[in-house]
Design a protein around this motif. Sequence first.
Motif, PDB file in Angstrom:
ATOM      1  N   LEU A   1       0.837  -1.206   0.000  1.00  0.00           N
ATOM      2  CA  LEU A   1       0.000   0.000   0.000  1.00  0.00           C
ATOM      3  C   LEU A   1       0.869   1.252   0.000  1.00  0.00           C
ATOM      4  O   LEU A   1       0.604   2.210  -0.747  1.00  0.00           O
ATOM      5  N   LEU A   2       1.899   1.264   0.839  1.00  0.00           N
ATOM      6  CA  LEU A   2       2.802   2.418   0.880  1.00  0.00           C
ATOM      7  C   LEU A   2       3.463   2.650  -0.469  1.00  0.00           C
ATOM      8  O   LEU A   2       3.581   3.789  -0.939  1.00  0.00           O
ATOM      9  N   ALA A   3       3.874   1.551  -1.125  1.00  0.00           N
ATOM     10  CA  ALA A   3       4.491   1.675  -2.448  1.00  0.00           C
ATOM     11  C   ALA A   3       3.488   2.194  -3.470  1.00  0.00           C
ATOM     12  O   ALA A   3       3.819   3.045  -4.314  1.00  0.00           O
ATOM     13  N   TRP A   4       2.261   1.718  -3.416  1.00  0.00           N
ATOM     14  CA  TRP A   4       1.224   2.144  -4.363  1.00  0.00           C
ATOM     15  C   TRP A   4       0.902   3.633  -4.215  1.00  0.00           C
ATOM     16  O   TRP A   4       0.730   4.347  -5.207  1.00  0.00           O
ATOM     17  N   LEU A   5       0.873   4.105  -2.981  1.00  0.00           N
ATOM     18  CA  LEU A   5       0.543   5.505  -2.741  1.00  0.00           C
ATOM     19  C   LEU A   5       1.639   6.458  -3.207  1.00  0.00           C
ATOM     20  O   LEU A   5       1.397   7.661  -3.339  1.00  0.00           O
ATOM     21  N   GLN A   6       2.827   5.941  -3.452  1.00  0.00           N
ATOM     22  CA  GLN A   6       3.891   6.798  -3.971  1.00  0.00           C
ATOM     23  C   GLN A   6       3.523   7.352  -5.342  1.00  0.00           C
ATOM     24  O   GLN A   6       3.840   8.490  -5.672  1.00  0.00           O
ATOM     25  N   ASP A   7       2.821   6.543  -6.158  1.00  0.00           N
ATOM     26  CA  ASP A   7       2.395   6.987  -7.487  1.00  0.00           C
ATOM     27  C   ASP A   7       1.292   6.050  -7.987  1.00  0.00           C
ATOM     28  O   ASP A   7       1.554   5.125  -8.763  1.00  0.00           O
ATOM     29  N   PRO A   8       0.049   6.255  -7.551  1.00  0.00           N
ATOM     30  CA  PRO A   8      -1.040   5.345  -7.912  1.00  0.00           C
ATOM     31  C   PRO A   8      -1.249   5.206  -9.417  1.00  0.00           C
ATOM     32  O   PRO A   8      -1.643   4.135  -9.893  1.00  0.00           O
TER      33      PRO A   8
ATOM     34  N   ALA B   1       0.987   5.185 -11.721  1.00  0.00           N
ATOM     35  CA  ALA B   1       2.048   4.424 -12.383  1.00  0.00           C
ATOM     36  C   ALA B   1       1.837   2.912 -12.262  1.00  0.00           C
ATOM     37  O   ALA B   1       2.466   2.137 -12.975  1.00  0.00           O
ATOM     38  N   MET B   2       0.939   2.522 -11.346  1.00  0.00           N
ATOM     39  CA  MET B   2       0.698   1.101 -11.119  1.00  0.00           C
ATOM     40  C   MET B   2      -0.391   0.576 -12.053  1.00  0.00           C
ATOM     41  O   MET B   2      -1.319   1.311 -12.401  1.00  0.00           O
ATOM     42  N   PRO B   3      -0.306  -0.681 -12.459  1.00  0.00           N
ATOM     43  CA  PRO B   3      -1.399  -1.283 -13.241  1.00  0.00           C
ATOM     44  C   PRO B   3      -2.711  -1.209 -12.482  1.00  0.00           C
ATOM     45  O   PRO B   3      -2.736  -1.227 -11.248  1.00  0.00           O
ATOM     46  N   ASN B   4      -3.794  -1.158 -13.209  1.00  0.00           N
ATOM     47  CA  ASN B   4      -5.108  -0.994 -12.606  1.00  0.00           C
ATOM     48  C   ASN B   4      -5.450  -2.128 -11.640  1.00  0.00           C
ATOM     49  O   ASN B   4      -6.147  -1.933 -10.652  1.00  0.00           O
ATOM     50  N   ALA B   5      -4.936  -3.307 -11.913  1.00  0.00           N
ATOM     51  CA  ALA B   5      -5.275  -4.463 -11.087  1.00  0.00           C
ATOM     52  C   ALA B   5      -4.639  -4.407  -9.701  1.00  0.00           C
ATOM     53  O   ALA B   5      -5.100  -5.084  -8.779  1.00  0.00           O
ATOM     54  N   VAL B   6      -3.596  -3.587  -9.543  1.00  0.00           N
ATOM     55  CA  VAL B   6      -2.862  -3.581  -8.278  1.00  0.00           C
ATOM     56  C   VAL B   6      -3.752  -3.117  -7.131  1.00  0.00           C
ATOM     57  O   VAL B   6      -3.760  -3.719  -6.045  1.00  0.00           O
TER      58      VAL B   6
ATOM     59  N   LEU C   1     -12.782  -0.509   0.067  1.00  0.00           N
ATOM     60  CA  LEU C   1     -11.420  -0.098  -0.270  1.00  0.00           C
ATOM     61  C   LEU C   1     -11.234   0.048  -1.776  1.00  0.00           C
ATOM     62  O   LEU C   1     -10.547   0.976  -2.235  1.00  0.00           O
ATOM     63  N   ALA C   2     -11.833  -0.838  -2.549  1.00  0.00           N
ATOM     64  CA  ALA C   2     -11.713  -0.746  -4.005  1.00  0.00           C
ATOM     65  C   ALA C   2     -12.259   0.578  -4.507  1.00  0.00           C
ATOM     66  O   ALA C   2     -11.666   1.230  -5.386  1.00  0.00           O
ATOM     67  N   VAL C   3     -13.387   1.012  -3.947  1.00  0.00           N
ATOM     68  CA  VAL C   3     -13.982   2.294  -4.349  1.00  0.00           C
ATOM     69  C   VAL C   3     -13.076   3.458  -3.932  1.00  0.00           C
ATOM     70  O   VAL C   3     -12.867   4.412  -4.691  1.00  0.00           O
ATOM     71  N   ILE C   4     -12.518   3.386  -2.719  1.00  0.00           N
ATOM     72  CA  ILE C   4     -11.631   4.452  -2.239  1.00  0.00           C
ATOM     73  C   ILE C   4     -10.364   4.520  -3.077  1.00  0.00           C
ATOM     74  O   ILE C   4      -9.914   5.607  -3.469  1.00  0.00           O
ATOM     75  N   PHE C   5      -9.771   3.369  -3.380  1.00  0.00           N
ATOM     76  CA  PHE C   5      -8.557   3.361  -4.189  1.00  0.00           C
ATOM     77  C   PHE C   5      -8.826   3.919  -5.590  1.00  0.00           C
ATOM     78  O   PHE C   5      -7.989   4.637  -6.159  1.00  0.00           O
TER      79      PHE C   5
END
Length: 341
Positions: free
Chosen positions: A233-240, A242-247, A320-324
């Motif tokens: 989660l911390l890594a994903w929040l660095q640049d949401p 840049a991550m694939p949609n499935a992450v 969480l999926a909706v929030i992300f």
Amino acid sequence: MTDPTALPDLPLPEQRQLAIGHDAARQAILAQLGEGHLPGAIMLHGPQGIGKATLAFELAATILTTTGDEPAHRVREQVQAMSHPNLSVLRRRPKDAKGYYTVIRVEDVRELRDALHHTRGRAGHRIAILDSIDDCNPSAANALLKTLEEPPADTTFFLISHRPGSLLPTIKSRCHNLALRPLAGGQVRDLVAASVADLDAETLDRAVQLAGGRPRRAFETLALSEASPVGALLAWLQDPLAMPNAVHLQLADALGSDAQGTDMSFAREILADWMATEMREAAIAGVDRRRLASATDLWDKASALLGEADSVNLDMKQTLAVIFDAIRKHCAISAVPVEPA
């Protein structure tokens, strides 16, 4: 009174009774005590896990000793055992053998109010600690407001708040408000090292780094397994973006599988910090009003969704999926350059 937010193998705030830091707030209350002019209500607010409740119990023991007729060590023992007759504590109460109510209910506040209007059990001031007032549902908050408007004599309320912006303005206006800040990294390090035996330097460094000045978060970090999705989660929040949609869908599944677990509790704090930082940085920049509006909407939406999930036991994975997804949309808006006027 049990603490629904207690961490395993760590002393509760009433057992610790010695807060690290927060010297300005401590001295402000002690000065008022020395002058004999304690406020009827004191709100200690700031990020969760920085020692607000511990400070409240520390000050409660000092006030009960100063205004009472028992030695300090005896008062501390009674506060630790939650047996002092002039001390009342209100937290979320057990619902059954498996868990707690998600809110402080109006009947809980009324029971506290009635107890405070009885003849005091011992000489001296009375203390009521609400840990935390953020847990009060609307009916409970209104009942508390009535009590604060007509407080019992020689009684001080300590209201612990992690989110003072969500409270009734009329409640905040009835309180002496003290903002507490996160601790310095060195203070967190010393506290963790003293509380956990045989902790290697690398683990301690990681806990202090992730704590962000919050001892509680440092202890939560130590409780995370190596396979915990919190790091992802911390890594994903660095640049949401840049991550694939499935992450983010995988993250939602992993974190939401145990809505009451340590991973989820930690994730909620991380998300709240990230969104708060977004709002603060957007407000400071002051150039792109869209970013600030989007960050504010994101905060409101996430708070409402999590609150609804708690109150009616909705699927945390879907929440969480909706929030992300909302975070990704906010980042997309923020990434669009502002055209010069």
